[in-house]
Design a protein around this motif. Sequence first.
Motif, PDB file in Angstrom:
ATOM      1  N   GLY A 107     -18.851 -26.514  24.186  1.00 39.10           N
ATOM      2  CA  GLY A 107     -17.418 -26.739  24.078  1.00 39.10           C
ATOM      3  C   GLY A 107     -16.569 -25.527  24.405  1.00 39.10           C
ATOM      4  O   GLY A 107     -15.456 -25.657  24.917  1.00 39.10           O
ATOM      5  N   LEU A 108     -17.100 -24.336  24.124  1.00 37.61           N
ATOM      6  CA  LEU A 108     -16.308 -23.113  24.319  1.00 37.61           C
ATOM      7  C   LEU A 108     -16.697 -22.330  25.570  1.00 37.61           C
ATOM      8  O   LEU A 108     -16.143 -21.258  25.815  1.00 37.61           O
ATOM      9  N   LEU A 109     -17.591 -22.847  26.369  1.00 39.48           N
ATOM     10  CA  LEU A 109     -18.030 -22.135  27.563  1.00 39.48           C
ATOM     11  C   LEU A 109     -16.871 -21.848  28.520  1.00 39.48           C
ATOM     12  O   LEU A 109     -16.894 -20.854  29.242  1.00 39.48           O
ATOM     13  N   TYR A 110     -15.839 -22.661  28.487  1.00 38.88           N
ATOM     14  CA  TYR A 110     -14.682 -22.419  29.350  1.00 38.88           C
ATOM     15  C   TYR A 110     -14.073 -21.042  29.104  1.00 38.88           C
ATOM     16  O   TYR A 110     -13.453 -20.458  29.995  1.00 38.88           O
ATOM     17  N   LEU A 111     -14.249 -20.489  27.900  1.00 35.20           N
ATOM     18  CA  LEU A 111     -13.704 -19.169  27.573  1.00 35.20           C
ATOM     19  C   LEU A 111     -14.342 -18.060  28.407  1.00 35.20           C
ATOM     20  O   LEU A 111     -13.758 -16.990  28.562  1.00 35.20           O
ATOM     21  N   ASN A 112     -15.517 -18.306  28.948  1.00 34.82           N
ATOM     22  CA  ASN A 112     -16.195 -17.276  29.739  1.00 34.82           C
ATOM     23  C   ASN A 112     -15.447 -16.944  31.026  1.00 34.82           C
ATOM     24  O   ASN A 112     -15.738 -15.946  31.665  1.00 34.82           O
ATOM     25  N   ALA A 113     -14.490 -17.762  31.397  1.00 36.50           N
ATOM     26  CA  ALA A 113     -13.685 -17.468  32.586  1.00 36.50           C
ATOM     27  C   ALA A 113     -12.723 -16.311  32.318  1.00 36.50           C
ATOM     28  O   ALA A 113     -12.221 -15.697  33.256  1.00 36.50           O
ATOM     29  N   LYS A 114     -12.481 -16.004  31.046  1.00 39.03           N
ATOM     30  CA  LYS A 114     -11.595 -14.881  30.703  1.00 39.03           C
ATOM     31  C   LYS A 114     -12.276 -13.577  31.099  1.00 39.03           C
ATOM     32  O   LYS A 114     -13.454 -13.380  30.840  1.00 39.03           O
ATOM     33  N   THR A 115     -11.515 -12.681  31.687  1.00 34.76           N
ATOM     34  CA  THR A 115     -12.089 -11.400  32.103  1.00 34.76           C
ATOM     35  C   THR A 115     -12.330 -10.482  30.916  1.00 34.76           C
ATOM     36  O   THR A 115     -13.219  -9.654  30.952  1.00 34.76           O
ATOM     37  N   ASP A 116     -11.568 -10.635  29.855  1.00 30.90           N
ATOM     38  CA  ASP A 116     -11.692  -9.762  28.689  1.00 30.90           C
ATOM     39  C   ASP A 116     -11.767 -10.613  27.422  1.00 30.90           C
ATOM     40  O   ASP A 116     -10.836 -10.615  26.613  1.00 30.90           O
ATOM     41  N   LEU A 117     -12.856 -11.350  27.275  1.00 26.45           N
ATOM     42  CA  LEU A 117     -13.023 -12.238  26.134  1.00 26.45           C
ATOM     43  C   LEU A 117     -13.097 -11.439  24.834  1.00 26.45           C
ATOM     44  O   LEU A 117     -13.813 -10.449  24.743  1.00 26.45           O
ATOM     45  N   LYS A 118     -12.356 -11.893  23.830  1.00 19.00           N
ATOM     46  CA  LYS A 118     -12.334 -11.254  22.512  1.00 19.00           C
ATOM     47  C   LYS A 118     -12.736 -12.276  21.448  1.00 19.00           C
ATOM     48  O   LYS A 118     -12.594 -13.481  21.645  1.00 19.00           O
ATOM     49  N   LYS A 119     -13.213 -11.765  20.318  1.00 20.46           N
ATOM     50  CA  LYS A 119     -13.570 -12.644  19.198  1.00 20.46           C
ATOM     51  C   LYS A 119     -12.404 -13.535  18.811  1.00 20.46           C
ATOM     52  O   LYS A 119     -12.577 -14.701  18.471  1.00 20.46           O
ATOM     53  N   GLU A 120     -11.212 -12.953  18.873  1.00 18.20           N
ATOM     54  CA  GLU A 120     -10.008 -13.696  18.485  1.00 18.20           C
ATOM     55  C   GLU A 120      -9.773 -14.904  19.389  1.00 18.20           C
ATOM     56  O   GLU A 120      -9.197 -15.909  18.955  1.00 18.20           O
ATOM     57  N   ASP A 121     -10.198 -14.820  20.649  1.00 17.68           N
ATOM     58  CA  ASP A 121     -10.060 -15.956  21.571  1.00 17.68           C
ATOM     59  C   ASP A 121     -10.907 -17.135  21.096  1.00 17.68           C
ATOM     60  O   ASP A 121     -10.482 -18.292  21.165  1.00 17.68           O
ATOM     61  N   VAL A 122     -12.105 -16.825  20.627  1.00 15.18           N
ATOM     62  CA  VAL A 122     -12.997 -17.863  20.120  1.00 15.18           C
ATOM     63  C   VAL A 122     -12.398 -18.489  18.866  1.00 15.18           C
ATOM     64  O   VAL A 122     -12.311 -19.717  18.748  1.00 15.18           O
ATOM     65  N   LEU A 123     -11.952 -17.657  17.939  1.00 13.53           N
ATOM     66  CA  LEU A 123     -11.373 -18.153  16.703  1.00 13.53           C
ATOM     67  C   LEU A 123     -10.122 -18.994  16.973  1.00 13.53           C
ATOM     68  O   LEU A 123      -9.954 -20.075  16.409  1.00 13.53           O
ATOM     69  N   LYS A 124      -9.289 -18.536  17.868  1.00 12.47           N
ATOM     70  CA  LYS A 124      -8.065 -19.272  18.214  1.00 12.47           C
ATOM     71  C   LYS A 124      -8.403 -20.643  18.794  1.00 12.47           C
ATOM     72  O   LYS A 124      -7.771 -21.645  18.443  1.00 12.47           O
ATOM     73  N   SER A 125      -9.398 -20.696  19.664  1.00 13.79           N
ATOM     74  CA  SER A 125      -9.786 -21.973  20.250  1.00 13.79           C
ATOM     75  C   SER A 125     -10.271 -22.940  19.178  1.00 13.79           C
ATOM     76  O   SER A 125      -9.974 -24.132  19.232  1.00 13.79           O
ATOM     77  N   LEU A 126     -11.001 -22.425  18.195  1.00 10.63           N
ATOM     78  CA  LEU A 126     -11.499 -23.266  17.109  1.00 10.63           C
ATOM     79  C   LEU A 126     -10.354 -23.775  16.236  1.00 10.63           C
ATOM     80  O   LEU A 126     -10.286 -24.965  15.920  1.00 10.63           O
ATOM     81  N   ILE A 127      -9.474 -22.869  15.838  1.00  9.58           N
ATOM     82  CA  ILE A 127      -8.382 -23.218  14.930  1.00  9.58           C
ATOM     83  C   ILE A 127      -7.395 -24.175  15.596  1.00  9.58           C
ATOM     84  O   ILE A 127      -6.985 -25.172  15.014  1.00  9.58           O
ATOM     85  N   GLN A 128      -7.026 -23.862  16.831  1.00  8.15           N
ATOM     86  CA  GLN A 128      -6.009 -24.663  17.519  1.00  8.15           C
ATOM     87  C   GLN A 128      -6.609 -25.808  18.346  1.00  8.15           C
ATOM     88  O   GLN A 128      -5.880 -26.534  19.003  1.00  8.15           O
ATOM     89  N   LYS A 129      -7.927 -25.930  18.305  1.00  5.43           N
ATOM     90  CA  LYS A 129      -8.658 -26.980  19.030  1.00  5.43           C
ATOM     91  C   LYS A 129      -8.351 -26.977  20.526  1.00  5.43           C
ATOM     92  O   LYS A 129      -8.279 -28.024  21.176  1.00  5.43           O
ATOM     93  N   GLU A 130      -8.190 -25.777  21.072  1.00  8.68           N
ATOM     94  CA  GLU A 130      -7.925 -25.626  22.507  1.00  8.68           C
ATOM     95  C   GLU A 130      -9.063 -26.175  23.357  1.00  8.68           C
ATOM     96  O   GLU A 130      -8.850 -26.609  24.488  1.00  8.68           O
ATOM     97  N   TYR A 131     -10.278 -26.125  22.837  1.00  6.25           N
ATOM     98  CA  TYR A 131     -11.446 -26.574  23.584  1.00  6.25           C
ATOM     99  C   TYR A 131     -11.318 -28.038  24.004  1.00  6.25           C
ATOM    100  O   TYR A 131     -11.918 -28.460  24.982  1.00  6.25           O
ATOM    101  N   LEU A 132     -10.514 -28.821  23.280  1.00  7.18           N
ATOM    102  CA  LEU A 132     -10.337 -30.230  23.628  1.00  7.18           C
ATOM    103  C   LEU A 132      -9.641 -30.404  24.971  1.00  7.18           C
ATOM    104  O   LEU A 132      -9.785 -31.438  25.622  1.00  7.18           O
ATOM    105  N   GLU A 133      -8.884 -29.398  25.388  1.00  8.10           N
ATOM    106  CA  GLU A 133      -8.198 -29.452  26.682  1.00  8.10           C
ATOM    107  C   GLU A 133      -9.138 -29.088  27.834  1.00  8.10           C
ATOM    108  O   GLU A 133      -8.750 -29.180  28.995  1.00  8.10           O
TER     109      GLU A 133
END
Length: 173
Positions: A107-133
């Motif tokens: 579900g979160l593999l799309y985050l790997n496209a970020k050039t500077d992935l941070k822990k906060e990006d993962v947490l934000k996606s979980l909290i805000q359910k961004e992964y659904l998009e």
Amino acid sequence: MSKLSIPSSIYWRSPVEFTSEMIDELKGKKVVLFMSSSSIKRLSLERWYKNLKNVTNLTHFSIIPSNPTYEDIYNILLQYDKEEPEPDVVVAIGGGSTIDIAKTFTGLLYLNAKTDLKKEDVLKSLIQKEYLEHKGSISIYAIPTTSGTGSEVTSWATVWDMESKAKYSIEAL
């Protein structure tokens, strides 16, 4: 009273029996495997694992933490080579934590496209359910080796934030 006829395909099969059938189906595919090294030995899957490595483009995550945290998912995403194509199949062989990690990774593999992935990006996606998009179409083969969580039959996964003492449920991936 008549007897109920149950097709043999419904009967429970051990991971060893099921995984033997997977080799031909996975041949030539990009596969991500989540399974501890100790499970490979405990379930006598050494030969199966060797065959899988020989016939697929395999990425194997063998360190499976209990009660996975968003930091664990972040570390897995960092370890997955950004240059690698999206996997065709994700295979999870283990207990609920293993299967939850596989679902969350998918579900979160799309985050790997970020050039500077941070822990906060993962947490934000979980909290805000961004992964659904960013729903993908990666198949997940979930093969339980324990009983109790039912993770293999649901579309939900659980990820923890130990610092905030919160857990997040990932929706259908």
